[in-house]
Design a protein around this motif. Sequence first.
Motif, PDB file in Angstrom:
ATOM      1  N   GLN A   1      -2.271  -0.309  -8.250  1.00 30.96           N
ATOM      2  CA  GLN A   1      -1.098   0.481  -8.586  1.00 30.96           C
ATOM      3  C   GLN A   1       0.055   0.120  -7.668  1.00 30.96           C
ATOM      4  OE1 GLN A   1      -2.572   4.434  -8.036  1.00 30.96           O
ATOM      5  NE2 GLN A   1      -2.023   4.496  -5.904  1.00 30.96           N
ATOM      6  N   VAL A   2       1.254   0.314  -8.165  1.00 32.88           N
ATOM      7  CA  VAL A   2       2.451   0.034  -7.389  1.00 32.88           C
ATOM      8  C   VAL A   2       3.148   1.361  -7.148  1.00 32.88           C
ATOM      9  CG1 VAL A   2       4.650  -1.172  -7.349  1.00 32.88           C
ATOM     10  CG2 VAL A   2       2.674  -2.244  -8.431  1.00 32.88           C
ATOM     11  N   PRO A   3       3.086   1.879  -5.913  1.00 30.87           N
ATOM     12  CA  PRO A   3       3.702   3.179  -5.662  1.00 30.87           C
ATOM     13  C   PRO A   3       5.231   3.092  -5.731  1.00 30.87           C
ATOM     14  CG  PRO A   3       2.784   2.273  -3.636  1.00 30.87           C
ATOM     15  CD  PRO A   3       2.409   1.339  -4.750  1.00 30.87           C
ATOM     16  N   SER A   4       5.835   4.158  -6.210  1.00 28.57           N
ATOM     17  CA  SER A   4       7.291   4.236  -6.266  1.00 28.57           C
ATOM     18  C   SER A   4       7.814   4.647  -4.892  1.00 28.57           C
ATOM     19  CB  SER A   4       7.706   5.275  -7.307  1.00 28.57           C
ATOM     20  OG  SER A   4       7.394   6.568  -6.827  1.00 28.57           O
ATOM     21  N   PRO A   5       9.132   4.529  -4.656  1.00 28.55           N
ATOM     22  CA  PRO A   5       9.679   4.995  -3.381  1.00 28.55           C
ATOM     23  C   PRO A   5       9.340   6.456  -3.100  1.00 28.55           C
ATOM     24  CG  PRO A   5      11.276   3.595  -4.463  1.00 28.55           C
ATOM     25  CD  PRO A   5      10.142   3.814  -5.446  1.00 28.55           C
TER      26      PRO A   5
ATOM     27  N   ALA B   1      14.327   2.727   8.507  1.00 29.75           N
ATOM     28  CA  ALA B   1      14.118   1.439   7.849  1.00 29.75           C
ATOM     29  C   ALA B   1      15.087   1.281   6.674  1.00 29.75           C
ATOM     30  CB  ALA B   1      12.673   1.317   7.373  1.00 29.75           C
ATOM     31  N   ARG B   2      15.304   2.369   5.945  1.00 34.74           N
ATOM     32  CA  ARG B   2      16.259   2.324   4.829  1.00 34.74           C
ATOM     33  C   ARG B   2      17.676   2.033   5.328  1.00 34.74           C
ATOM     34  NH1 ARG B   2      13.703   7.481   2.160  1.00 34.74           N
ATOM     35  NH2 ARG B   2      12.399   6.517   0.591  1.00 34.74           N
ATOM     36  N   ARG B   3      18.084   2.738   6.392  1.00 35.65           N
ATOM     37  CA  ARG B   3      19.423   2.522   6.955  1.00 35.65           C
ATOM     38  C   ARG B   3      19.587   1.089   7.441  1.00 35.65           C
ATOM     39  NH1 ARG B   3      18.496   7.517   9.150  1.00 35.65           N
ATOM     40  NH2 ARG B   3      17.915   6.608  11.148  1.00 35.65           N
ATOM     41  N   ARG B   4      18.557   0.576   8.087  1.00 35.22           N
ATOM     42  CA  ARG B   4      18.611  -0.793   8.624  1.00 35.22           C
ATOM     43  C   ARG B   4      18.775  -1.806   7.485  1.00 35.22           C
ATOM     44  NH1 ARG B   4      17.874  -1.897  13.392  1.00 35.22           N
ATOM     45  NH2 ARG B   4      16.761  -0.011  13.921  1.00 35.22           N
TER      46      ARG B   4
ATOM     47  N   ARG C   1      22.348  -1.490   6.100  1.00 37.47           N
ATOM     48  CA  ARG C   1      23.300  -2.067   7.058  1.00 37.47           C
ATOM     49  C   ARG C   1      23.223  -3.589   7.086  1.00 37.47           C
ATOM     50  NH1 ARG C   1      21.556  -0.419  12.126  1.00 37.47           N
ATOM     51  NH2 ARG C   1      20.525  -2.417  12.218  1.00 37.47           N
ATOM     52  N   ASP C   2      22.007  -4.122   6.945  1.00 38.32           N
ATOM     53  CA  ASP C   2      21.817  -5.575   6.970  1.00 38.32           C
ATOM     54  C   ASP C   2      22.218  -6.240   5.660  1.00 38.32           C
ATOM     55  OD1 ASP C   2      20.798  -5.250   9.520  1.00 38.32           O
ATOM     56  OD2 ASP C   2      18.712  -5.639   8.957  1.00 38.32           O
ATOM     57  N   GLY C   3      22.475  -5.433   4.629  1.00 39.27           N
ATOM     58  CA  GLY C   3      22.837  -5.989   3.331  1.00 39.27           C
ATOM     59  C   GLY C   3      21.644  -6.533   2.564  1.00 39.27           C
ATOM     60  N   ASP C   4      20.449  -6.072   2.899  1.00 45.26           N
ATOM     61  CA  ASP C   4      19.241  -6.534   2.215  1.00 45.26           C
ATOM     62  C   ASP C   4      19.010  -5.712   0.949  1.00 45.26           C
ATOM     63  OD1 ASP C   4      18.741  -8.458   4.135  1.00 45.26           O
ATOM     64  OD2 ASP C   4      17.536  -7.109   5.359  1.00 45.26           O
ATOM     65  N   ARG C   5      18.469  -6.361  -0.063  1.00 47.45           N
ATOM     66  CA  ARG C   5      18.222  -5.693  -1.339  1.00 47.45           C
ATOM     67  C   ARG C   5      17.044  -4.744  -1.278  1.00 47.45           C
ATOM     68  NH1 ARG C   5      17.761 -10.521  -5.338  1.00 47.45           N
ATOM     69  NH2 ARG C   5      16.948 -11.507  -3.476  1.00 47.45           N
ATOM     70  N   GLN C   6      16.121  -4.990  -0.371  1.00 44.16           N
ATOM     71  CA  GLN C   6      14.932  -4.144  -0.269  1.00 44.16           C
ATOM     72  C   GLN C   6      14.606  -3.890   1.190  1.00 44.16           C
ATOM     73  OE1 GLN C   6      11.847  -6.305  -2.346  1.00 44.16           O
ATOM     74  NE2 GLN C   6      12.290  -5.204  -4.225  1.00 44.16           N
TER      75      GLN C   6
ATOM     76  N   PRO D   1       2.382  -7.261  -7.139  1.00 49.15           N
ATOM     77  CA  PRO D   1       3.343  -7.939  -8.019  1.00 49.15           C
ATOM     78  C   PRO D   1       4.775  -7.502  -7.730  1.00 49.15           C
ATOM     79  CG  PRO D   1       1.554  -6.959  -9.290  1.00 49.15           C
ATOM     80  CD  PRO D   1       1.389  -6.503  -7.863  1.00 49.15           C
ATOM     81  N   LEU D   2       5.716  -8.401  -7.885  1.00 42.76           N
ATOM     82  CA  LEU D   2       7.119  -8.146  -7.587  1.00 42.76           C
ATOM     83  C   LEU D   2       7.793  -7.282  -8.650  1.00 42.76           C
ATOM     84  CD1 LEU D   2       9.157  -8.809  -5.419  1.00 42.76           C
ATOM     85  CD2 LEU D   2       9.687 -10.927  -6.594  1.00 42.76           C
ATOM     86  N   LEU D   3       7.051  -6.745  -9.586  1.00 39.16           N
ATOM     87  CA  LEU D   3       7.605  -5.948 -10.666  1.00 39.16           C
ATOM     88  C   LEU D   3       7.923  -4.525 -10.256  1.00 39.16           C
ATOM     89  CD1 LEU D   3       4.889  -6.915 -13.289  1.00 39.16           C
ATOM     90  CD2 LEU D   3       7.108  -8.012 -12.968  1.00 39.16           C
ATOM     91  N   GLY D   4       7.630  -4.149  -9.030  1.00 45.62           N
ATOM     92  CA  GLY D   4       7.709  -2.760  -8.598  1.00 45.62           C
ATOM     93  C   GLY D   4       9.095  -2.174  -8.561  1.00 45.62           C
ATOM     94  N   GLN D   5       9.163  -0.963  -8.078  1.00 44.81           N
ATOM     95  CA  GLN D   5      10.398  -0.213  -7.991  1.00 44.81           C
ATOM     96  C   GLN D   5      11.376  -0.884  -7.035  1.00 44.81           C
ATOM     97  OE1 GLN D   5      10.885   2.594  -9.745  1.00 44.81           O
ATOM     98  NE2 GLN D   5       8.880   2.355 -10.673  1.00 44.81           N
ATOM     99  N   PRO D   6      12.668  -0.817  -7.343  1.00 42.74           N
ATOM    100  CA  PRO D   6      13.651  -1.360  -6.410  1.00 42.74           C
ATOM    101  C   PRO D   6      13.692  -0.510  -5.149  1.00 42.74           C
ATOM    102  CG  PRO D   6      14.731  -0.254  -8.231  1.00 42.74           C
ATOM    103  CD  PRO D   6      13.265  -0.264  -8.535  1.00 42.74           C
ATOM    104  N   GLY D   7      14.054  -1.112  -4.067  1.00 43.54           N
ATOM    105  CA  GLY D   7      14.195  -0.382  -2.817  1.00 43.54           C
ATOM    106  C   GLY D   7      13.134  -0.707  -1.791  1.00 43.54           C
ATOM    107  N   TRP D   8      11.917  -0.990  -2.209  1.00 47.40           N
ATOM    108  CA  TRP D   8      10.822  -1.304  -1.288  1.00 47.40           C
ATOM    109  C   TRP D   8      10.277  -2.676  -1.635  1.00 47.40           C
ATOM    110  CZ3 TRP D   8      10.515   1.898   2.589  1.00 47.40           C
ATOM    111  CH2 TRP D   8      10.872   3.226   2.423  1.00 47.40           C
ATOM    112  N   SER D   9      10.081  -3.506  -0.637  1.00 46.84           N
ATOM    113  CA  SER D   9       9.485  -4.814  -0.897  1.00 46.84           C
ATOM    114  C   SER D   9       8.019  -4.631  -1.287  1.00 46.84           C
ATOM    115  CB  SER D   9       9.583  -5.708   0.342  1.00 46.84           C
ATOM    116  OG  SER D   9       8.624  -5.320   1.312  1.00 46.84           O
ATOM    117  N   PRO D  10       7.453  -5.619  -1.948  1.00 48.67           N
ATOM    118  CA  PRO D  10       6.026  -5.546  -2.263  1.00 48.67           C
ATOM    119  C   PRO D  10       5.169  -5.382  -1.004  1.00 48.67           C
ATOM    120  CG  PRO D  10       7.047  -7.274  -3.538  1.00 48.67           C
ATOM    121  CD  PRO D  10       8.091  -6.793  -2.554  1.00 48.67           C
TER     122      PRO D  10
END
Length: 172
Positions: free
Chosen positions: A11-15, A33-36, A39-44, A100-109
């Motif tokens: 299973q792929v947990p959501s944020p 971690a979210r703020r960082r 601030r870093d301009g990272d997508r996840q 799998p990389l299909l998961g929810q946006p915001g968190w890396s696999p």
Amino acid sequence: MHSPIPGAHRQVPSPADIDAGLAAELAPVVAGARRRALRDGDRQVDTAHLLHSLMESDPEVRAAFESGPQVARVLGYLVQRSIGYGLRWQGSVEDSGAVPLLGQPGWSPGVRSAMECARRRAFERDGAQVTGRDLLAALAADPRCRAVEVLRHAGVDAAALADRLSESSRQA
């Protein structure tokens, strides 16, 4: 690719799922971690963001390392990364191959996989909420995640760290 974390493909947990079941003291870690990442301009949010936040805010996580200089080296690499030097991942997505990389946006696999593994550790230990040490052990157990790359660059044997944390968890 084979996952280093058993059952990670189920299973792929959501944020929102990631936030559920965390000990109260981990809420600032996740928020940091979210703020960082923002601030870093990272997508996840990736495992290095999570490691950085854990190292800064959880004394039990820092105590899990063999020495103060090891902690300083890990934090040094993480700070270099956050200001644009050192390890270069900005703008790319972490894919440790664990989920799998299909998961929810915001968190890396890698983060989703680490959270699932940390939850499993906490449940097996005593059914309690996930602690920083659970999360550190889960991060250190995935040899393809960015957090392990940081640990390696800082001279930390991530596999030995994961084993030490697993052993101390069984004795607790």
